[in-house]
Design a protein around this motif. Structure first.
Motif, PDB file in Angstrom:
ATOM      1  N   ALA A 101       0.991  -1.258  -0.035  1.00 55.84           N
ATOM      2  CA  ALA A 101      -0.105  -0.028   0.043  1.00 55.84           C
ATOM      3  C   ALA A 101       1.016   1.154   0.076  1.00 55.84           C
ATOM      4  O   ALA A 101       1.920   1.202   0.254  1.00 55.84           O
ATOM      5  N   GLN A 102       0.370   2.366  -0.304  1.00 59.63           N
ATOM      6  CA  GLN A 102       0.964   3.785  -0.193  1.00 59.63           C
ATOM      7  C   GLN A 102       1.349   4.238   0.903  1.00 59.63           C
ATOM      8  O   GLN A 102       0.458   4.065   1.897  1.00 59.63           O
ATOM      9  N   GLY A 103       2.713   4.122   1.343  1.00 67.24           N
ATOM     10  CA  GLY A 103       3.249   4.744   2.495  1.00 67.24           C
ATOM     11  C   GLY A 103       3.310   6.283   2.613  1.00 67.24           C
ATOM     12  O   GLY A 103       3.504   6.881   1.569  1.00 67.24           O
ATOM     13  N   GLU A 104       2.738   6.748   3.781  1.00 69.87           N
ATOM     14  CA  GLU A 104       2.374   8.131   3.941  1.00 69.87           C
ATOM     15  C   GLU A 104       3.658   8.765   4.696  1.00 69.87           C
ATOM     16  O   GLU A 104       4.066   7.953   5.707  1.00 69.87           O
ATOM     17  N   TYR A 105       4.004  10.014   4.444  1.00 69.22           N
ATOM     18  CA  TYR A 105       5.132  10.431   5.279  1.00 69.22           C
ATOM     19  C   TYR A 105       4.378  10.946   6.417  1.00 69.22           C
ATOM     20  O   TYR A 105       3.626  11.932   6.427  1.00 69.22           O
ATOM     21  N   VAL A 106       4.513  10.222   7.676  1.00 70.29           N
ATOM     22  CA  VAL A 106       4.183  10.735   9.085  1.00 70.29           C
ATOM     23  C   VAL A 106       5.072  10.619   9.861  1.00 70.29           C
ATOM     24  O   VAL A 106       6.262  10.212   9.356  1.00 70.29           O
TER      25      VAL A 106
ATOM     26  N   ARG B 158      12.282 -11.509   7.971  1.00 69.39           N
ATOM     27  CA  ARG B 158      10.813 -11.001   7.307  1.00 69.39           C
ATOM     28  C   ARG B 158      10.598  -9.413   7.803  1.00 69.39           C
ATOM     29  O   ARG B 158      10.792  -9.412   9.175  1.00 69.39           O
ATOM     30  N   HIS B 159      10.308  -8.512   7.174  1.00 70.01           N
ATOM     31  CA  HIS B 159      10.058  -7.146   7.444  1.00 70.01           C
ATOM     32  C   HIS B 159       8.595  -6.783   7.163  1.00 70.01           C
ATOM     33  O   HIS B 159       8.316  -6.861   5.985  1.00 70.01           O
ATOM     34  N   VAL B 160       7.937  -6.311   8.227  1.00 72.60           N
ATOM     35  CA  VAL B 160       6.607  -5.948   7.784  1.00 72.60           C
ATOM     36  C   VAL B 160       6.331  -4.547   8.224  1.00 72.60           C
ATOM     37  O   VAL B 160       6.437  -4.087   9.498  1.00 72.60           O
ATOM     38  N   GLY B 161       6.189  -3.676   7.408  1.00 71.48           N
ATOM     39  CA  GLY B 161       6.077  -2.204   7.585  1.00 71.48           C
ATOM     40  C   GLY B 161       4.452  -1.836   7.696  1.00 71.48           C
ATOM     41  O   GLY B 161       3.796  -2.137   6.910  1.00 71.48           O
ATOM     42  N   LEU B 162       4.293  -1.136   9.090  1.00 71.49           N
ATOM     43  CA  LEU B 162       2.806  -0.826   9.136  1.00 71.49           C
ATOM     44  C   LEU B 162       2.682   0.769   9.450  1.00 71.49           C
ATOM     45  O   LEU B 162       3.507   1.265  10.274  1.00 71.49           O
ATOM     46  N   GLN B 163       1.479   1.152   9.013  1.00 67.77           N
ATOM     47  CA  GLN B 163       1.304   2.563   9.479  1.00 67.77           C
ATOM     48  C   GLN B 163      -0.297   2.569   9.805  1.00 67.77           C
ATOM     49  O   GLN B 163      -1.118   2.121   8.865  1.00 67.77           O
ATOM     50  N   ASP B 164      -0.706   2.921  10.881  1.00 69.61           N
ATOM     51  CA  ASP B 164      -2.043   2.754  11.472  1.00 69.61           C
ATOM     52  C   ASP B 164      -2.455   1.521  11.309  1.00 69.61           C
ATOM     53  O   ASP B 164      -3.964   1.270  10.757  1.00 69.61           O
ATOM     54  N   GLY B 165      -1.786   0.279  11.542  1.00 74.02           N
ATOM     55  CA  GLY B 165      -2.122  -0.943  11.391  1.00 74.02           C
ATOM     56  C   GLY B 165      -2.507  -1.442   9.980  1.00 74.02           C
ATOM     57  O   GLY B 165      -2.952  -2.633   9.802  1.00 74.02           O
ATOM     58  N   ARG B 166      -2.155  -0.769   9.098  1.00 73.85           N
ATOM     59  CA  ARG B 166      -2.240  -1.147   7.635  1.00 73.85           C
ATOM     60  C   ARG B 166      -0.812  -1.411   7.022  1.00 73.85           C
ATOM     61  O   ARG B 166       0.127  -0.691   7.330  1.00 73.85           O
ATOM     62  N   THR B 167      -0.734  -2.675   6.403  1.00 78.45           N
ATOM     63  CA  THR B 167       0.653  -3.077   5.865  1.00 78.45           C
ATOM     64  C   THR B 167       1.069  -2.119   4.749  1.00 78.45           C
ATOM     65  O   THR B 167       0.047  -2.277   3.779  1.00 78.45           O
ATOM     66  N   VAL B 168       2.400  -1.467   4.580  1.00 76.15           N
ATOM     67  CA  VAL B 168       2.831  -0.913   3.663  1.00 76.15           C
ATOM     68  C   VAL B 168       3.565  -1.761   2.676  1.00 76.15           C
ATOM     69  O   VAL B 168       3.648  -1.417   1.504  1.00 76.15           O
ATOM     70  N   PHE B 169       4.421  -2.463   3.356  1.00 76.33           N
ATOM     71  CA  PHE B 169       5.465  -3.188   2.791  1.00 76.33           C
ATOM     72  C   PHE B 169       5.610  -4.778   3.519  1.00 76.33           C
ATOM     73  O   PHE B 169       5.353  -4.740   4.844  1.00 76.33           O
ATOM     74  N   ASP B 170       6.071  -5.565   2.776  1.00 78.03           N
ATOM     75  CA  ASP B 170       6.194  -6.809   3.300  1.00 78.03           C
ATOM     76  C   ASP B 170       7.553  -7.401   2.620  1.00 78.03           C
ATOM     77  O   ASP B 170       7.454  -7.750   1.260  1.00 78.03           O
ATOM     78  N   GLY B 171       8.464  -7.538   3.252  1.00 73.03           N
ATOM     79  CA  GLY B 171       9.821  -7.813   2.680  1.00 73.03           C
ATOM     80  C   GLY B 171      10.598  -8.843   3.401  1.00 73.03           C
ATOM     81  O   GLY B 171      10.383  -9.271   4.477  1.00 73.03           O
TER      82      GLY B 171
END
Length: 139
Positions: free
Chosen positions: A64-69, A89-102
């Protein structure tokens, strides 16, 4: 087993011209969270001394689109343990939403800092304590 959450403060340079997270900076955020996480893991002292370790492979799926927060959370865990490497494994989250999974494949080095070496029993045990489910690649 469970993921470990590492909060990462976002920097002005992490955004693109549209105010979103730049895709190349995601790799930097993965690296920063990985280094911070691994430095606190028991049983992995040889990675910080002796020969160290290197990144052999890195993949990332932009979900998903990551926001600059101000901050995001990167969840880390061990996806796979091999004889001479392991995958984080790396999972990037913003507000509980997955932005990236690597994932990143790490190879420990021998004292010569050039050749790979087998993981020790203590390293395998330490890594196993952080095992998480493997990521599912989008089709």
């Amino acid at each position: 087993m469970a993921f470990t959450d590492i909060p990462i403060a976002l920097r002005w340079s992490d955004q693109d011209a549209n105010g979103h997270l730049n895709n190349a900076r995601i790799v930097t955020l993965m690296e920063e969270s990985r280094v911070r996480w691994m430095s606190g893991l028991e049983g992995l002292a040889a990675f910080r001394g002796l020969g160290g370790a290197v990144v052999a492979s890195l993949t990332v799926d932009y979900v998903a689109q990551g926001e600059y927060v101000p901050e995001m959370v990167v969840r880390l865990g061990i996806e796979r343990i091999g004889s001479k490497s392991f995958t984080i494994r790396h999972v990037g989250l913003q507000d509980g939403r997955t932005v990236f999974d690597g994932s990143t494949v790490i190879v420990p080095l021998a004292a010569d800092r050039t050749t790979s070496r087998s993981l020790t029993g203590a390293e395998r045990e330490s890594l196993a304590a952080h095992e998480v489910p493997a990521r599912r690649r989008p089709s």
